[in-house]
Design a protein around this motif. Structure first.
Motif, PDB file in Angstrom:
ATOM      1  N   ILE A 145      -0.608  -6.133   5.552  1.00 20.06           N
ATOM      2  CA  ILE A 145      -0.011  -5.586   4.328  1.00 20.06           C
ATOM      3  C   ILE A 145       0.733  -4.311   4.712  1.00 20.06           C
ATOM      4  O   ILE A 145       0.169  -3.434   5.384  1.00 20.06           O
ATOM      5  N   PRO A 146       1.992  -4.169   4.330  1.00 20.19           N
ATOM      6  CA  PRO A 146       2.739  -2.961   4.716  1.00 20.19           C
ATOM      7  C   PRO A 146       2.150  -1.697   4.101  1.00 20.19           C
ATOM      8  O   PRO A 146       1.837  -1.663   2.906  1.00 20.19           O
ATOM      9  N   VAL A 147       2.013  -0.686   4.950  1.00 19.94           N
ATOM     10  CA  VAL A 147       1.497   0.622   4.530  1.00 19.94           C
ATOM     11  C   VAL A 147       2.672   1.596   4.530  1.00 19.94           C
ATOM     12  O   VAL A 147       3.262   1.876   5.582  1.00 19.94           O
ATOM     13  N   ILE A 148       3.018   2.109   3.366  1.00 23.90           N
ATOM     14  CA  ILE A 148       4.150   3.013   3.195  1.00 23.90           C
ATOM     15  C   ILE A 148       3.601   4.403   2.830  1.00 23.90           C
ATOM     16  O   ILE A 148       2.781   4.528   1.918  1.00 23.90           O
ATOM     17  N   VAL A 149       4.079   5.414   3.539  1.00 21.69           N
ATOM     18  CA  VAL A 149       3.669   6.801   3.296  1.00 21.69           C
ATOM     19  C   VAL A 149       4.823   7.542   2.643  1.00 21.69           C
ATOM     20  O   VAL A 149       5.951   7.546   3.167  1.00 21.69           O
ATOM     21  N   CYS A 150       4.569   8.146   1.493  1.00 21.31           N
ATOM     22  CA  CYS A 150       5.559   8.967   0.790  1.00 21.31           C
ATOM     23  C   CYS A 150       5.232  10.432   1.059  1.00 21.31           C
ATOM     24  O   CYS A 150       4.161  10.911   0.672  1.00 21.31           O
ATOM     25  N   CYS A 151       6.160  11.124   1.710  1.00 21.63           N
ATOM     26  CA  CYS A 151       5.862  12.504   2.125  1.00 21.63           C
ATOM     27  C   CYS A 151       7.137  13.313   2.194  1.00 21.63           C
ATOM     28  O   CYS A 151       8.157  12.870   2.767  1.00 21.63           O
ATOM     29  N   GLU A 152       7.113  14.518   1.617  1.00 20.35           N
ATOM     30  CA  GLU A 152       8.240  15.425   1.712  1.00 20.35           C
ATOM     31  C   GLU A 152       8.306  16.040   3.113  1.00 20.35           C
ATOM     32  O   GLU A 152       7.294  16.186   3.793  1.00 20.35           O
ATOM     33  N   SER A 153       9.503  16.413   3.527  1.00 20.41           N
ATOM     34  CA  SER A 153       9.663  16.993   4.868  1.00 20.41           C
ATOM     35  C   SER A 153       8.999  18.364   4.987  1.00 20.41           C
ATOM     36  O   SER A 153       8.711  18.807   6.101  1.00 20.41           O
ATOM     37  N   VAL A 154       8.732  19.038   3.866  1.00 23.48           N
ATOM     38  CA  VAL A 154       8.063  20.328   3.935  1.00 23.48           C
ATOM     39  C   VAL A 154       6.621  20.174   4.401  1.00 23.48           C
ATOM     40  O   VAL A 154       5.991  21.143   4.843  1.00 23.48           O
ATOM     41  N   LYS A 155       6.093  18.949   4.356  1.00 20.40           N
ATOM     42  CA  LYS A 155       4.734  18.686   4.839  1.00 20.40           C
ATOM     43  C   LYS A 155       4.710  18.237   6.292  1.00 20.40           C
ATOM     44  O   LYS A 155       3.634  18.010   6.835  1.00 20.40           O
ATOM     45  N   PHE A 156       5.877  18.076   6.918  1.00 20.72           N
ATOM     46  CA  PHE A 156       5.910  17.676   8.315  1.00 20.72           C
ATOM     47  C   PHE A 156       5.465  18.849   9.183  1.00 20.72           C
ATOM     48  O   PHE A 156       5.795  20.005   8.911  1.00 20.72           O
ATOM     49  N   VAL A 175       0.861  -1.191   0.000  1.00 21.04           N
ATOM     50  CA  VAL A 175       0.000   0.000   0.000  1.00 21.04           C
ATOM     51  C   VAL A 175       0.891   1.233   0.000  1.00 21.04           C
ATOM     52  O   VAL A 175       1.733   1.409   0.901  1.00 21.04           O
ATOM     53  N   LEU A 176       0.733   2.077  -1.009  1.00 25.25           N
ATOM     54  CA  LEU A 176       1.454   3.351  -1.099  1.00 25.25           C
ATOM     55  C   LEU A 176       0.453   4.490  -0.937  1.00 25.25           C
ATOM     56  O   LEU A 176      -0.535   4.550  -1.678  1.00 25.25           O
ATOM     57  N   LEU A 177       0.725   5.377  -0.008  1.00 20.97           N
ATOM     58  CA  LEU A 177      -0.176   6.480   0.287  1.00 20.97           C
ATOM     59  C   LEU A 177       0.582   7.799   0.228  1.00 20.97           C
ATOM     60  O   LEU A 177       1.764   7.876   0.597  1.00 20.97           O
ATOM     61  N   GLY A 178      -0.102   8.819  -0.236  1.00 25.16           N
ATOM     62  CA  GLY A 178       0.415  10.179  -0.152  1.00 25.16           C
ATOM     63  C   GLY A 178      -0.024  10.816   1.160  1.00 25.16           C
ATOM     64  O   GLY A 178      -0.693  10.202   1.991  1.00 25.16           O
TER      65      GLY A 178
END
Length: 492
Positions: free
Chosen positions: A382-393, A351-354
């Motif tokens: 099922i592994p859940v992976i979050v793709c996120c830039e550090s500017v959104k932290f 699972v790939l999530l934004g």
């Protein structure tokens, strides 16, 4: 026997209805007060005036009868002559007290409102807002320029309308578009005389642009971090720097921010996340995320053979654009509605999530529905992976979707209107109201009392459902989000 014949004289004086000047004045005063009371309160009717007047007359006669044998010694022990002198003076203290008493009685008493007719109770207007989320109903989205500041730049106006109509959608896309518009704003700025650019540009010129964007749609976390970075950069400009040189410097720094914090960052994240996609994998994603799309395309470019399942939901249907883009790239794509999550999870291997934002307690804020998908995947291991830039932290903390969220217009959830009617029942008369013949639909929700429609934009996914967060600093667990936020955003 001559003395008893003289006795009837005092009896005739007591029975005689002759009144003194003071008593006549009291009688006139009572009549005057009765007339004022009748004028002041017309609801009591005219019967109150003669009642007061007659009471005053009878009261005076009663006082006269009781004071008959004691007239020579009135109250207070004063002689009769002195008492008559005080009562006989029309301009004395008694007259003053009578005038002040009449004025006080005619004025309303403090703390007691004057008697007025009870106001008509207006029907309560239903605001059609869910009270639990009332703090999110700040103002309706702006769709015109009415009431905007004169300093708002045309590029900001165009950007605001594009954001409110979802022409520009997505946290990263909105942040880039805002910074590009700020470049035009900075170049169009002129510093007034005897004022430094560092002090005037932010307060007088840049703030109205930000306020206009907020009125069109609440800014995202990445936009907030970019705005704070730009304000800090402007404040550090040397006042002795020429105006054009300072503006060129700011524009160059904006371009560098976009390149380093978004463009190159997305490429690095896509390279890291694409390594998790193996041959034969089934990648499950929700709605549309630009970084997830780049990751899938990068995995395809690496020669990996896999297929993709896209789950989508109303009202934006962002997943349609993602599915179309991946199909054109040559991938096998399966498109499912949100109700098909259970079927999608059975086949998925990754699972790939934004992300809209990663919060400091490791929770994910993303498009509403993401938490449900992550929960189903977590139950299926099922592994859940979050793709996120550090500017959104973000440095914020949230435990639910109530405090930090965005409420979109309720009308976006309505389906296209269709006129549906049913025939009259056999026992129904033809002269019934037309409303009974027409079936009410959701489009009539504003006329249905007690019905509200809530259209939330985001939800909160617990950290325990997330296996890993991939950013430009590498693969980090959700618990490391506050550390990355301090390094990337608070120190820039």
């Amino acid at each position: 026997m001559s003395e008893p014949t003289k006795m009837p004289e005092p009896v005739q004086q007591v029975v005689e209805p002759k009144l003194s000047p003071a008593e006549l004045k009291k009688r006139a005063k009572a009549e005057k007060q009765a007339r004022r009371a009748a004028q002041k309160d017309p609801q009591e009717g005219p019967s109150s005036a003669p009642a007061l007047a007659t009471n005053g007359v009878h009261g005076e006669q009663k006082i006269q009868k009781q004071s008959g044998p004691q007239e020579q010694k009135p109250k207070g022990g004063q002689p009769k002559g002195q008492a008559q002198q005080k009562q006989g003076k029309p301009g004395g203290q008694e007259g003053k007290h009578e005038r002040t008493n009449s004025i006080q009685q005619s004025l309303p008493i403090r703390g007691q409102p004057a008697p007025t007719a009870p106001p008509k109770e207006l029907p309560k207007k239903d605001r059609k807002q869910v009270e639990l989320f009332s703090h999110l109903y700040t103002q309706p989205r702006r769709h015109d320029i009415a009431g905007a500041s004169n300093n708002v730049h045309p590029s900001i106006v165009a950007l605001g309308f594009q954001m409110s109509s979802y022409e520009i959608c997505g946290s990263s896309a909105r942040c880039v578009a805002m910074l590009v518009a700020f470049k035009e704003v900075i170049q169009a700025y002129t510093t007034p005389r005897e004022v430094s650019l560092a002090r005037d540009l932010t307060s007088r010129y840049l703030s109205p642009q930000i306020d206009f964007l907020k009125s069109c749609r609440p800014i995202s976390e990445s936009m907030g971090n970019a705005i704070r970075w730009l304000k800090k950069l402007i404040a550090e400009i040397d006042p002795s720097t020429p105006e054009q040189e300072a503006k060129d410097y700011l524009c160059d720094e904006v371009d560098r921010f976009i390149r380093e914090r978004i463009t190159v960052t997305d490429q690095a994240i896509a390279a890291l996340a694409s390594g998790l996609v193996k041959d034969g994998s089934v990648v499950l994603t929700y709605a549309k995320s630009s970084i997830v799309e780049k990751t899938i395309l990068q995995a395809l470019a690496n020669g990996t053979r896999f297929r993709v399942i896209v789950v989508d939901s109303r009202p934006l249907f962002e997943g349609k654009n993602l599915a179309t883009s991946l199909m054109h790239a040559g991938l096998e794509v399966e498109y499912l509605p949100f109700s098909g999550i259970a079927h999608a999870v059975k086949e998925a291997t990754l699972v790939l999530l934004g992300a809209h934002s990663m919060l400091s307690n490791g929770r994910l804020q993303s498009r509403v529905g993401t938490a449900g998908l992550a929960m189903q995947a977590h139950k299926a291991d099922i592994p859940v992976i979050v793709c996120c830039e550090s500017v959104k932290f973000s440095g914020k903390v949230a435990l639910d979707s109530i405090v930090l969220n965005e409420v979109a217009p309720s009308e976006e959830l309505l389906l296209p209107k269709a006129t549906v009617s049913h025939p009259l029942a056999p026992d129904r008369k033809d002269d019934d109201d037309d409303d009974n013949r027409q079936v009410r639909s959701l489009h009539d929700w504003r006329d249905i009392p007690g019905l509200q429609i809530l259209n939330l934009m985001y939800d909160i996914t617990p950290a325990e459902y997330i296996r890993m967060v991939i950013c430009e600093y590498g693969n980090v667990p959700p618990s490391s989000v506050p550390v990355v936020h301090r390094l990337a955003n608070e120190s820039m």
